[in-house]
Design a protein around this motif. Structure first.
Motif, PDB file in Angstrom:
ATOM      1  N   LEU A 118      -5.540 -20.271   4.185  1.00  0.00           N
ATOM      2  CA  LEU A 118      -6.755 -20.417   4.995  1.00  0.00           C
ATOM      3  C   LEU A 118      -7.837 -19.436   4.577  1.00  0.00           C
ATOM      4  CD1 LEU A 118      -5.067 -21.002   8.447  1.00  0.00           C
ATOM      5  CD2 LEU A 118      -6.423 -22.655   7.155  1.00  0.00           C
ATOM      6  N   LYS A 119      -7.471 -18.298   4.018  1.00  0.00           N
ATOM      7  CA  LYS A 119      -8.461 -17.342   3.533  1.00  0.00           C
ATOM      8  C   LYS A 119      -9.099 -17.814   2.231  1.00  0.00           C
ATOM      9  CE  LYS A 119      -8.990 -12.676   1.653  1.00  0.00           C
ATOM     10  NZ  LYS A 119      -8.300 -11.421   1.265  1.00  0.00           N
ATOM     11  N   ASN A 120      -8.295 -18.373   1.332  1.00  0.00           N
ATOM     12  CA  ASN A 120      -8.767 -18.677  -0.015  1.00  0.00           C
ATOM     13  C   ASN A 120      -9.369 -20.057  -0.186  1.00  0.00           C
ATOM     14  OD1 ASN A 120      -7.944 -16.367  -2.040  1.00  0.00           O
ATOM     15  ND2 ASN A 120      -6.246 -16.550  -0.595  1.00  0.00           N
ATOM     16  N   LEU A 121      -8.962 -21.004   0.636  1.00  0.00           N
ATOM     17  CA  LEU A 121      -9.425 -22.375   0.433  1.00  0.00           C
ATOM     18  C   LEU A 121     -10.923 -22.577   0.649  1.00  0.00           C
ATOM     19  CD1 LEU A 121      -6.409 -24.361   1.896  1.00  0.00           C
ATOM     20  CD2 LEU A 121      -7.318 -24.552  -0.434  1.00  0.00           C
ATOM     21  N   PRO A 122     -11.552 -21.962   1.659  1.00  0.00           N
ATOM     22  CA  PRO A 122     -12.977 -22.246   1.869  1.00  0.00           C
ATOM     23  C   PRO A 122     -13.850 -21.961   0.657  1.00  0.00           C
ATOM     24  CG  PRO A 122     -12.062 -21.204   3.807  1.00  0.00           C
ATOM     25  CD  PRO A 122     -10.998 -21.133   2.745  1.00  0.00           C
ATOM     26  N   ASP A 123     -13.544 -20.935  -0.121  1.00  0.00           N
ATOM     27  CA  ASP A 123     -14.366 -20.575  -1.281  1.00  0.00           C
ATOM     28  C   ASP A 123     -13.810 -21.117  -2.583  1.00  0.00           C
ATOM     29  OD1 ASP A 123     -16.118 -19.130   0.355  1.00  0.00           O
ATOM     30  OD2 ASP A 123     -14.868 -17.328   0.226  1.00  0.00           O
ATOM     31  N   SER A 124     -12.795 -21.951  -2.503  1.00  0.00           N
ATOM     32  CA  SER A 124     -12.198 -22.520  -3.697  1.00  0.00           C
ATOM     33  C   SER A 124     -13.132 -23.565  -4.312  1.00  0.00           C
ATOM     34  CB  SER A 124     -10.873 -23.174  -3.328  1.00  0.00           C
ATOM     35  OG  SER A 124     -10.419 -24.020  -4.355  1.00  0.00           O
ATOM     36  N   PRO A 125     -13.106 -23.720  -5.650  1.00  0.00           N
ATOM     37  CA  PRO A 125     -13.920 -24.761  -6.300  1.00  0.00           C
ATOM     38  C   PRO A 125     -13.325 -26.160  -6.185  1.00  0.00           C
ATOM     39  CG  PRO A 125     -12.679 -23.560  -7.952  1.00  0.00           C
ATOM     40  CD  PRO A 125     -12.416 -22.861  -6.646  1.00  0.00           C
ATOM     41  N   LEU A 126     -12.240 -26.300  -5.444  1.00  0.00           N
ATOM     42  CA  LEU A 126     -11.636 -27.617  -5.282  1.00  0.00           C
ATOM     43  C   LEU A 126     -12.590 -28.563  -4.560  1.00  0.00           C
ATOM     44  CD1 LEU A 126      -8.039 -26.570  -4.153  1.00  0.00           C
ATOM     45  CD2 LEU A 126      -8.703 -27.474  -6.398  1.00  0.00           C
ATOM     46  N   PRO A 127     -12.439 -29.873  -4.766  1.00  0.00           N
ATOM     47  CA  PRO A 127     -13.277 -30.834  -4.030  1.00  0.00           C
ATOM     48  C   PRO A 127     -13.151 -30.633  -2.526  1.00  0.00           C
ATOM     49  CG  PRO A 127     -12.087 -31.933  -5.794  1.00  0.00           C
ATOM     50  CD  PRO A 127     -11.540 -30.546  -5.725  1.00  0.00           C
ATOM     51  N   ALA A 128     -14.220 -30.895  -1.796  1.00  0.00           N
ATOM     52  CA  ALA A 128     -14.256 -30.633  -0.355  1.00  0.00           C
ATOM     53  C   ALA A 128     -13.143 -31.365   0.386  1.00  0.00           C
ATOM     54  CB  ALA A 128     -15.619 -31.027   0.203  1.00  0.00           C
ATOM     55  N   ASN A 129     -12.888 -32.619   0.004  1.00  0.00           N
ATOM     56  CA  ASN A 129     -11.857 -33.373   0.722  1.00  0.00           C
ATOM     57  C   ASN A 129     -10.462 -32.794   0.483  1.00  0.00           C
ATOM     58  OD1 ASN A 129     -11.997 -34.327  -2.016  1.00  0.00           O
ATOM     59  ND2 ASN A 129     -10.791 -36.106  -1.439  1.00  0.00           N
ATOM     60  N   VAL A 130     -10.224 -32.265  -0.718  1.00  0.00           N
ATOM     61  CA  VAL A 130      -8.932 -31.642  -1.023  1.00  0.00           C
ATOM     62  C   VAL A 130      -8.777 -30.354  -0.220  1.00  0.00           C
ATOM     63  CG1 VAL A 130      -7.538 -30.559  -2.822  1.00  0.00           C
ATOM     64  CG2 VAL A 130      -8.805 -32.667  -3.318  1.00  0.00           C
ATOM     65  N   LYS A 131      -9.839 -29.566  -0.170  1.00  0.00           N
ATOM     66  CA  LYS A 131      -9.781 -28.315   0.593  1.00  0.00           C
ATOM     67  C   LYS A 131      -9.540 -28.579   2.072  1.00  0.00           C
ATOM     68  CE  LYS A 131     -13.720 -26.465  -0.771  1.00  0.00           C
ATOM     69  NZ  LYS A 131     -14.777 -25.437  -0.953  1.00  0.00           N
ATOM     70  N   GLU A 132     -10.253 -29.545   2.610  1.00  0.00           N
ATOM     71  CA  GLU A 132     -10.087 -29.851   4.029  1.00  0.00           C
ATOM     72  C   GLU A 132      -8.664 -30.289   4.333  1.00  0.00           C
ATOM     73  OE1 GLU A 132     -12.514 -29.980   6.986  1.00  0.00           O
ATOM     74  OE2 GLU A 132     -12.773 -28.299   5.596  1.00  0.00           O
ATOM     75  N   ARG A 133      -8.105 -31.099   3.453  1.00  0.00           N
ATOM     76  CA  ARG A 133      -6.742 -31.584   3.666  1.00  0.00           C
ATOM     77  C   ARG A 133      -5.751 -30.420   3.610  1.00  0.00           C
ATOM     78  NH1 ARG A 133      -3.565 -36.037   2.269  1.00  0.00           N
ATOM     79  NH2 ARG A 133      -1.554 -35.752   3.312  1.00  0.00           N
ATOM     80  N   LEU A 134      -5.899 -29.539   2.633  1.00  0.00           N
ATOM     81  CA  LEU A 134      -4.995 -28.405   2.509  1.00  0.00           C
ATOM     82  C   LEU A 134      -5.155 -27.434   3.673  1.00  0.00           C
ATOM     83  CD1 LEU A 134      -5.255 -27.781  -1.330  1.00  0.00           C
ATOM     84  CD2 LEU A 134      -3.210 -28.490  -0.089  1.00  0.00           C
ATOM     85  N   MET A 135      -6.357 -27.318   4.166  1.00  0.00           N
ATOM     86  CA  MET A 135      -6.559 -26.478   5.356  1.00  0.00           C
ATOM     87  C   MET A 135      -5.900 -27.125   6.568  1.00  0.00           C
ATOM     88  SD  MET A 135     -10.472 -25.091   4.854  1.00  0.00           S
ATOM     89  CE  MET A 135     -10.443 -24.141   6.380  1.00  0.00           C
ATOM     90  N   GLY A 136      -5.950 -28.447   6.645  1.00  0.00           N
ATOM     91  CA  GLY A 136      -5.247 -29.140   7.716  1.00  0.00           C
ATOM     92  C   GLY A 136      -3.750 -28.883   7.658  1.00  0.00           C
ATOM     93  N   ASP A 137      -3.180 -28.939   6.446  1.00  0.00           N
ATOM     94  CA  ASP A 137      -1.766 -28.590   6.271  1.00  0.00           C
ATOM     95  C   ASP A 137      -1.496 -27.177   6.774  1.00  0.00           C
ATOM     96  OD1 ASP A 137      -0.854 -30.963   4.950  1.00  0.00           O
ATOM     97  OD2 ASP A 137      -1.745 -30.271   3.087  1.00  0.00           O
ATOM     98  N   SER A 138      -2.370 -26.250   6.395  1.00  0.00           N
ATOM     99  CA  SER A 138      -2.155 -24.834   6.720  1.00  0.00           C
ATOM    100  C   SER A 138      -2.235 -24.591   8.222  1.00  0.00           C
ATOM    101  CB  SER A 138      -3.187 -23.973   5.989  1.00  0.00           C
ATOM    102  OG  SER A 138      -3.111 -24.167   4.585  1.00  0.00           O
ATOM    103  N   TYR A 139      -3.229 -25.164   8.866  1.00  0.00           N
ATOM    104  CA  TYR A 139      -3.332 -25.010  10.327  1.00  0.00           C
ATOM    105  C   TYR A 139      -2.113 -25.603  11.026  1.00  0.00           C
ATOM    106  CZ  TYR A 139      -8.218 -23.401  10.452  1.00  0.00           C
ATOM    107  OH  TYR A 139      -9.378 -22.661  10.341  1.00  0.00           O
TER     108      TYR A 139
END
Length: 562
Positions: A118-139
């Motif tokens: 959750l700390k690293n994903l927001p500033d990651s260069p990954l596509p927005a939809n991929v980041k959102e999905r991975l953040m959903g997993d993390s939460y």
């Protein structure tokens, strides 16, 4: 079809080494914090698989280790005799330094991993939809870990970032139960906002919107008994989304066999909302080995038979007519295993049940050998100390086509079925219970319970029940529908019935074959004492905070009376 935890990750990275070895080499406290992890979807997914891997169920194996669920053995549904920790389970005979299970430290390691993501994903260069999905997993995963701490320990230290011992205060106090609850609810909501309704086949095992909302409903239901009854309304509202709201039709009761619902061949069926993934030989279910009867005795077939269902659980299952089972009824007592609720046969192994192309005898003798104590699967067996102590073995999860030898590693005999954490039947039970507590036995309450009973072949509930009568019916239905799935302990906690159901001696059903004067050999049945159970309220409703954790943190308080 092997799932997100192992299958697609190994394919993505085209690893030469085993997938589990690669993941084991990722260190949660150092190398996984490298920024490079978050530069590619494949490496970020591999990290997330490690967080998923931290989930576990009552019976699983990782590198051969077994975990017996406290939420089964602490209850009136099951006992364990002959193991080192037996009296600990039965009598709550332990302290903060000797508790038979420690869910505290390992869960904070898991929470740290989720916080790193959750700390690293927001500033990651990954596509927005991929980041959102991975953040959903993390939460979602962080909420699951905190829910476990909430249920076992009552309140938790709330940490929403990866702490650095060089710059952060790491000696934190626990939050209140209310604050812990709200943290969990917020995480599940954040997960639901980011997760998809369904996943493609190559992502089976990842959390979905339904999983996040379903677990939120379960959390609210738990909180209604533990913190404040006002949360019944939230539990009903959230469960309703899956039953009659936006997610209506996404899930349904599985109709091709209650026992078969738990088999590996039927994973991810229509009823499964979230399950823990297994992929033999990296991670497998040890239920077939740990729970199966000790005979038939070929090396690949026998089991350890560690945990034994009680007569209390067996007697809870109704007759097929809907009539309560009653030992004082001569017809019931003469043939206690005939004409019962279908779930009885899928949940328990009992005397006379077909098993592995034979008849399983849990009696102390058999029709072919009337000598007492010479039946290896029977009570009081002289030759098999692992034999049943109650007259029953666990039948749920047991597939007679799966081998269950003592050492199933590397021989293709490990059970690979997933452990179902949440299924649609539990959502219906949650909706029924919560709605009944808020508004009484409405049509919605009747509809939810009768849908479950119809699947089991049981008659619908009688009309005209009042709130108290319906509450009793719902609690009965929940006990037998979800038996041995890791739910009963938390129900005992929130219903505050430990003093009532856990201060009773555990009983079994002793079956003995006798020869009548006319020469016919028939079974006789007798309820017998198995072991002493004790429970001290309010202490025993929570586990003690491990003393090792308190030794490291002077601000960590202990639960009452421990």
């Amino acid at each position: 079809m092997k799932k997100i935890i192992y299958g697609i990750l190994c394919s993505i990275l085209l690893l030469n080494a085993s997938c589990t070895d690669f993941m084991d080499n990722i260190k949660p406290t150092n190398s996984v914090t490298d920024e490079g992890i978050w530069l590619t979807e494949s490496s970020a997914m591999l990290f997330m698989s490690k967080v998923y891997r931290d989930l576990d169920g009552p019976y699983y194996s990782v590198n051969g280790l077994n975990d017996h669920a406290v939420d089964i053995l602490f209850t009136d549904d099951c006992i364990q005799i002959g193991e080192k920790a037996s009296n600990q389970w039965n009598l709550f005979d332990f302290n903060a330094s000797s508790a038979p299970i420690d869910r505290w430290g390992n869960r904070y390691s898991s929470i740290r991993r989720a916080n790193i993501a959750l700390k690293n994903l927001p500033d990651s260069p990954l596509p927005a939809n991929v980041k959102e999905r991975l953040m959903g997993d993390s939460y979602f995963l962080r909420a699951m870990f905190y829910l476990e701490l909430f249920r076992y320990y009552g309140a938790a230290i709330l940490i929403d970032k990866p702490l650095d011992r060089n710059t952060d205060d790491i000696f934190l106090a626990r939050a209140t139960p209310e604050a812990t609850l709200q943290f969990i609810i917020s995480d599940f909501q954040n997960a639901a906002d980011r997760l998809p309704v369904t996943v493609p086949d190559d992502e089976l095992g990842r959390a979905t919107k339904g999983a996040a909302l379903g677990m939120m409903a379960a959390t609210y239901l738990y909180a209604a008994g533990i913190i404040d009854s006002k949360y019944y309304a939230d539990a009903a509202k959230t469960a309703r989304v899956l039953v009659s709201g936006d997610l209506k039709g996404t899930y349904s009761l599985y109709q091709n066999g209650f026992a078969e619902m738990f088999y590996e061949d039927n994973e991810h069926n229509s009823e499964v909302i979230f399950d823990i993934q297994f992929a033999y030989p990296y991670r497998w279910s040890s239920a077939q080995t740990v729970l199966a009867p000790p005979e038939p005795g070929t090396p690949a077939e026998y089991g350890w038979s560690k945990d034994h269902p009680t007569a209390s659980l067996a007697d809870e299952f109704e007759m097929a007519t809907g009539e309560p089972f009653d030992w004082n009824n001569p017809e019931h007592a003469a043939a206690p295993y005939e004409n019962r609720d279908k779930r009885f046969y899928a949940t328990l192994h009992y005397n006379g049940k077909p098993w592995k192309n034979k008849i399983l005898y849990t009696a102390q003798n058999t029709p072919g050998n009337l000598n007492l104590k010479e039946n290896p699967n029977g009570m009081y067996s002289a030759g098999k100390p692992s034999c049943t102590k109650t007259g029953y073995y666990i039948g749920k999860y047991m597939n007679q086509d799966v081998l269950c030898g003592y050492d199933n590693r590397g021989r293709g005999v490990g059970g690979g079925h997933n452990f179902i954490v949440l299924r649609y039947a539990e959502i219906l039970l949650t909706l029924a219970e919560a709605e009944n507590e808020v508004n009484g036995p409405t049509a919605e309450v009747y509809g939810a319970i009768n849908e479950i009973r119809a699947r089991a072949g049981q008659p619908a509930l009688p009309a005209g029940l009042d709130k108290s009568e319906m509450r009793k019916r719902i609690r009965h239905e929940r006990r037998i529908e979800l038996a041995l799935e890791g739910k009963r302990w938390f129900d005992i906690q929130r219903w505050k019935i430990g003093e009532e159901v856990l201060n009773k001696d555990a009983q079994g059903c002793l079956v003995t074959y006798i020869k009548r004067p006319d020469g016919e050999i028939v079974p006789t049945y007798e309820t017998v004492f198995v072991c002493k159970k004790t429970f001290m309220a309010p202490r025993d409703y929570l586990l003690p905070i491990p003393q090792s954790a308190r030794d490291k943190n002077p601000n960590l308080d202990q639960n009452p009376l421990w």
